[in-house]
Write an enzyme that holds these catalytic residues in place. Structure first.
Site, mmCIF file in Angstrom:
data_model
loop_
_atom_site.group_PDB
_atom_site.id
_atom_site.type_symbol
_atom_site.label_atom_id
_atom_site.label_comp_id
_atom_site.label_asym_id
_atom_site.label_seq_id
_atom_site.Cartn_x
_atom_site.Cartn_y
_atom_site.Cartn_z
ATOM 1 N N ALA A 73 0.819 -1.211 0.000
ATOM 2 C CA ALA A 73 0.000 0.000 0.000
ATOM 3 C C ALA A 73 0.854 1.262 0.000
ATOM 4 O O ALA A 73 1.993 1.281 0.485
ATOM 5 C CB ALA A 73 -0.935 -0.004 1.206
ATOM 6 N N SER A 106 2.717 -9.555 -0.562
ATOM 7 C CA SER A 106 1.636 -9.099 -1.427
ATOM 8 C C SER A 106 0.953 -10.323 -2.000
ATOM 9 O O SER A 106 1.540 -11.407 -2.071
ATOM 10 C CB SER A 106 2.187 -8.213 -2.555
ATOM 11 N N ARG A 107 -0.290 -10.149 -2.406
ATOM 12 C CA ARG A 107 -0.970 -11.262 -3.084
ATOM 13 C C ARG A 107 -0.407 -11.467 -4.490
ATOM 14 O O ARG A 107 -0.719 -12.455 -5.153
ATOM 15 C CB ARG A 107 -2.481 -10.982 -3.133
ATOM 16 N N TYR A 156 0.070 -13.293 2.201
ATOM 17 C CA TYR A 156 0.189 -12.805 3.574
ATOM 18 C C TYR A 156 0.411 -13.961 4.535
ATOM 19 O O TYR A 156 1.210 -13.870 5.484
ATOM 20 C CB TYR A 156 -1.075 -12.041 3.975
ATOM 21 N N LEU A 185 -3.375 -2.356 5.201
ATOM 22 C CA LEU A 185 -4.462 -2.834 4.339
ATOM 23 C C LEU A 185 -5.666 -1.891 4.422
ATOM 24 O O LEU A 185 -5.736 -1.024 5.294
ATOM 25 C CB LEU A 185 -4.887 -4.235 4.788
ATOM 26 N N HIS A 225 -8.546 -4.701 8.620
ATOM 27 C CA HIS A 225 -7.609 -4.521 9.735
ATOM 28 C C HIS A 225 -7.804 -5.536 10.847
ATOM 29 O O HIS A 225 -6.839 -6.148 11.317
ATOM 30 C CB HIS A 225 -7.731 -3.106 10.300
ATOM 31 N N LYS A 248 -4.396 3.114 11.299
ATOM 32 C CA LYS A 248 -5.684 3.563 11.818
ATOM 33 C C LYS A 248 -6.713 3.617 10.675
ATOM 34 O O LYS A 248 -6.326 3.739 9.514
ATOM 35 C CB LYS A 248 -5.540 4.921 12.504
ATOM 36 N N ARG A 304 -10.682 5.354 -0.143
ATOM 37 C CA ARG A 304 -11.353 6.313 0.745
ATOM 38 C C ARG A 304 -12.767 6.637 0.288
ATOM 39 O O ARG A 304 -13.571 7.170 1.057
ATOM 40 C CB ARG A 304 -10.521 7.590 0.852
#
Length: 328
Positions: free
Chosen positions: A10, A34-35, A56, A72, A77, A95, A163
């Site tokens: 990320a 990473s995947r 992971y 992530l 989370h 967070k 977001r």
């Protein structure tokens, strides 16, 4: 050296946290997962990290790491923090830890059962700027605190950005609303009693894009607004009977301004400017976490504090759907 594994490639990890860990005095990044193995290898090569994993689970099972940093999407989370704790790894999780305070109970149980350190990555609590605010308040530099005022805004209408995706935990309150709340709680040591709020949602994305909040802390009040669709701005002001403290760029000093605060007296006849050059709050966060993980005495964000911060965010969401006060 505490050996970190990074769970995903990320952006916040690439641009902020991994460089900070690599520059820290007591920890190092040992692995990237990473995947997509090629993406993990690409990021590992960029930062001279020796190991890359294509899943992971594979990295969590490895004895090459002692701790995991999780950047992530928010909706993942809790799941991966618990998996990392169950693998015996210390966890520094971005967070917000969860999208509801009750979800953190399972994380606390996993932490205690596995005897590992789990902490939410609020880098501001390690910043010398915020520790100076806390000490000034404790010293009575502004007398009795009566009001805290804040704002945190940016503009982002990218439909592909997490977001703006409710299913991934997107929205303004989870992303940036948590900063005025955690910082106020951190410097005052106080918890809110009740809250009022007005919240607007994006008609296309469904995420909360604007909130105006009033929180009652008993002895003082916190009022702030946040938005994902306003011109970029950050400010926090602590107003007391004898003066006020203004934090110029409270959360992302590198992008929003200098790492400084100004203390002004009651009649504006005197002002003191406190500057913290190159404070590097992410580096300080990594070093403090690493000391705590090794059993050294160190102040870190506890999951119990995370629960209280999320309870306030949960209450803001509820208050946005009604008139009047909502208990926290």
């Amino acid at each position: 050296m505490l050996r970190f594994g990074i769970l995903s490639t990320a952006k916040i990890g690439r641009e902020l946290v991994v460089p900070a860990i690599q520059d820290a005095e007591n920890c190092v990044v040992t692995a990237i997962a990473s995947r997509d193995l090629s993406r993990a290898r690409e990021m590992a090569d960029r930062f001279s990290v020796p190991h890359a994993f294509g899943s992971y689970e594979e990295m969590l099972a490895s004895d090459l790491i002692d701790a995991v940093y999780i950047p992530l999407p928010t909706s993942q989370h809790v799941e991966w923090t618990i998996k990392a704790a169950n693998a015996g790894k210390h966890v520094l999780c971005e967070k917000p830890m969860a999208l509801n305070a009750s979800e953190i109970d399972a994380v606390i149980e996993a932490r205690d059962r596995n005897k590992v350190l789990v902490s939410e990555a609020y880098m501001v609590t390690y910043s010398p700027v915020w520790r100076k605010v806390r000490s000034l308040l404790a010293e009575g530099a502004i007398g009795k605190l009566r009001h805290v005022q804040g704002a945190f805004t940016y503009y982002n209408r990218d439909a592909g950005n997490m977001r703006n995706m409710p299913e991934l935990g997107g929205g303004g309150l989870p992303d940036i609303g948590v900063y005025p709340t955690i910082s106020t709680r951190f410097v005052t040591g106080k918890e809110p009693i009740r809250v009022q709020a007005s919240t607007d949602r994006d008609p296309e994305f469904g995420t909360d894009m604007y909130s105006s909040v009033r929180a009652d802390f008993g002895d003082f009040e916190l009022s702030f607004y946040i938005s994902t669709q306003l011109a970029a701005r950050q400010i926090m002001v602590f107003h007391g009977e004898k003066g006020f403290i203004e934090v110029k760029s409270p959360f992302n000093a590198d992008r929003y301004g200098a790492e400084e605060l100004e203390l002004t007296n009651q009649n504006h006849s005197q002002s003191q400017l406190f500057r913290f050059q190159d404070a590097r709050q992410y580096k300080l966060e990594a070093e403090a976490f690493s000391r705590a993980a090794k059993g050294e005495a160190e102040e870190v964000v506890t999951l119990e504090s995370s629960v209280n911060n999320q309870k306030l965010i949960d209450a803001i969401y509820r208050a946005g759907e009604k008139d009047g006060w909502e208990p926290v």
